[in-house]
Design a protein around this motif. Structure first.
Motif, PDB file in Angstrom:
ATOM      1  N   ASN A   2       4.614  23.516  -8.354  1.00  0.00           N
ATOM      2  CA  ASN A   2       4.370  22.227  -8.987  1.00  0.00           C
ATOM      3  C   ASN A   2       5.383  22.001 -10.101  1.00  0.00           C
ATOM      4  N   LYS A  16       8.880   8.316 -10.238  1.00  0.00           N
ATOM      5  CA  LYS A  16       8.922   8.077  -8.798  1.00  0.00           C
ATOM      6  C   LYS A  16      10.065   8.866  -8.150  1.00  0.00           C
ATOM      7  N   LYS A  19       9.124  12.501  -7.921  1.00  0.00           N
ATOM      8  CA  LYS A  19       8.136  12.686  -6.851  1.00  0.00           C
ATOM      9  C   LYS A  19       8.814  12.720  -5.487  1.00  0.00           C
ATOM     10  N   ASN A  23       8.680  15.945  -3.021  1.00  0.00           N
ATOM     11  CA  ASN A  23       8.213  15.851  -1.634  1.00  0.00           C
ATOM     12  C   ASN A  23       9.259  16.361  -0.655  1.00  0.00           C
ATOM     13  N   THR A  28       3.837  19.821  -0.395  1.00  0.00           N
ATOM     14  CA  THR A  28       2.520  20.087  -0.966  1.00  0.00           C
ATOM     15  C   THR A  28       2.561  20.214  -2.492  1.00  0.00           C
ATOM     16  N   ARG A  30       2.759  19.353  -6.455  1.00  0.00           N
ATOM     17  CA  ARG A  30       2.101  18.315  -7.247  1.00  0.00           C
ATOM     18  C   ARG A  30       2.899  18.047  -8.515  1.00  0.00           C
ATOM     19  N   PHE A  32       2.960  17.000 -12.314  1.00  0.00           N
ATOM     20  CA  PHE A  32       2.191  16.952 -13.550  1.00  0.00           C
ATOM     21  C   PHE A  32       2.995  16.179 -14.592  1.00  0.00           C
ATOM     22  N   TYR A  44      -0.562   7.094 -14.663  1.00  0.00           N
ATOM     23  CA  TYR A  44      -1.002   6.537 -13.387  1.00  0.00           C
ATOM     24  C   TYR A  44       0.006   6.797 -12.260  1.00  0.00           C
ATOM     25  N   VAL A  46       1.501  10.023 -11.833  1.00  0.00           N
ATOM     26  CA  VAL A  46       1.599  11.464 -11.597  1.00  0.00           C
ATOM     27  C   VAL A  46       0.307  11.942 -10.946  1.00  0.00           C
ATOM     28  N   ASP A  47       0.354  13.133 -10.368  1.00  0.00           N
ATOM     29  CA  ASP A  47      -0.842  13.679  -9.726  1.00  0.00           C
ATOM     30  C   ASP A  47      -1.844  14.205 -10.740  1.00  0.00           C
ATOM     31  N   GLU A  48      -1.332  14.763 -11.842  1.00  0.00           N
ATOM     32  CA  GLU A  48      -2.203  15.289 -12.903  1.00  0.00           C
ATOM     33  C   GLU A  48      -1.583  14.938 -14.243  1.00  0.00           C
ATOM     34  N   ASN A  70      -1.740  26.178 -13.542  1.00  0.00           N
ATOM     35  CA  ASN A  70      -1.505  25.054 -12.635  1.00  0.00           C
ATOM     36  C   ASN A  70      -0.328  25.287 -11.682  1.00  0.00           C
TER      37      ASN A  70
END
Length: 314
Positions: A2, A16, A19, A23, A28, A30, A32, A44, A46-48, A70
């Motif tokens: 992550n 973005k 991210k 990916n 998989t 994530r 943060f 809003y 981010v995953d966490e 994490n």
């Protein structure tokens, strides 16, 4: 693995882009996002979200605990004011399997201090804009006054006479003085690998600038400027995504204004033009070398316009 991005604020295009790179690297994984303000809009995207303590209160042991809990293997700082913290601690983080996209401490301190940046750059033969602690040390009529430390656009005063410069400098905490140079403003995005090799670079013309950041910027070909900037950042010993600000004056001479050792506000244009900085960093964080990477920039001109956008959540 992550990824943790710090000081996310409202840097939505950057989040973005990270991210997308994550990916591509590990679907998989994530994302943060950390910030001291619990209300930032970046949460809003981010995953966490992590409401971080202020850095003076963030012990390295607490940061390590959060990252291990994490499964965070990479950290991307995004604000000038946190680069020194992460540079000081990147050794301990690396020992625990966590890579940080930040240069070594000496290089960070050199770029954050405009007087040291001028002296260091000039000493190794690069055209950094002359910088002095007193206006009397400059042979120029039109003067720029800036804070010596931190972001260059903060409290900047442009095109002042020598007399006015002396008076208005009293508004600043640690003023420095530079000659005012007329010309066209450029940003040069570069990615420097752990092996001190420039993997890719893009030149952008800063068409509309507000508060020190490009609101409208477009790519331009300039091999000479790219070569000069590439030599400069490697000689300074920098790493990761770097942004140089340069003025090309009316005599077509390069004038290096400052160096930002982080991803820039409009650097997403360079990603679209072929630089894959965040993916390259993740590759290096996983232990891979970039010797086989082939950088193929987009040869067609591209323009970026930055504007607010609404997000509707139902």
């Amino acid at each position: 693995m992550n990824v943790l991005v710090t000081s996310i604020s409202k840097k939505i295009p950057m989040l973005k882009s990270i991210k997308i790179a994550l990916n591509k690297f590990e679907p998989t994984g994530r994302l943060f996002g950390g910030d001291i303000d619990q209300q930032v809009v970046g949460k809003y995207f981010v995953d966490e979200f992590w409401e971080m303590p202020q850095l003076p209160n963030l012990r390295i042991d607490d940061l390590l605990h959060y990252c291990k809990t994490n499964n965070i293997g990479a950290i991307i700082p995004t604000r000038d004011g946190e680069l020194e913290y992460f540079s000081k601690n990147k050794g301990d983080l690396k020992k625990n399997g966590i890579s940080v996209m930040v240069s070594d401490l000496d290089a960070i301190l050199t770029t954050l201090d405009k007087l040291t940046f001028y002296k260091s750059g000039s000493l190794i033969g690069f055209p950094v804009i002359e910088t002095a602690l007193s206006v009397n040390d400059l042979d120029a009529y039109s003067i720029v006054i800036k804070e010596r430390f931190g972001a260059g656009a903060r409290n900047i005063l442009l095109n002042k006479t020598r007399e006015v410069a002396k008076l208005e400098a009293k508004q600043l905490n640690d003023p420095i003085f530079q000659p005012f140079i007329e010309g066209k403003e450029y940003s040069v995005d570069l990615y420097i690998s752990k092996q001190s090799k420039v993997i890719g670079s893009i030149v952008r013309r800063r068409q509309v600038v507000q508060h020190g950041e490009s609101q409208v910027t477009f790519t331009v070909p300039n091999n000479a400027l790219e070569k000069m900037c590439s030599n400069f950042v490697t000689d300074l010993g920098l790493f990761g995504h770097i942004v140089l600000q340069v003025i090309i004056d009316h005599q077509n001479q390069f004038n290096i204004v400052e160096c930002n050792c982080r991803f820039g506000g409009a650097s997403t244009l360079s990603l679209s033009a072929g630089m894959d900085s965040f993916y390259w960093f993740l590759l290096e964080a996983s232990g891979k070398e970039l010797s086989e990477i082939t950088f193929t920039p987009n040869k067609e001109g591209m323009k970026l316009i930055r504007y607010p956008e609404d997000l509707l959540i139902i």
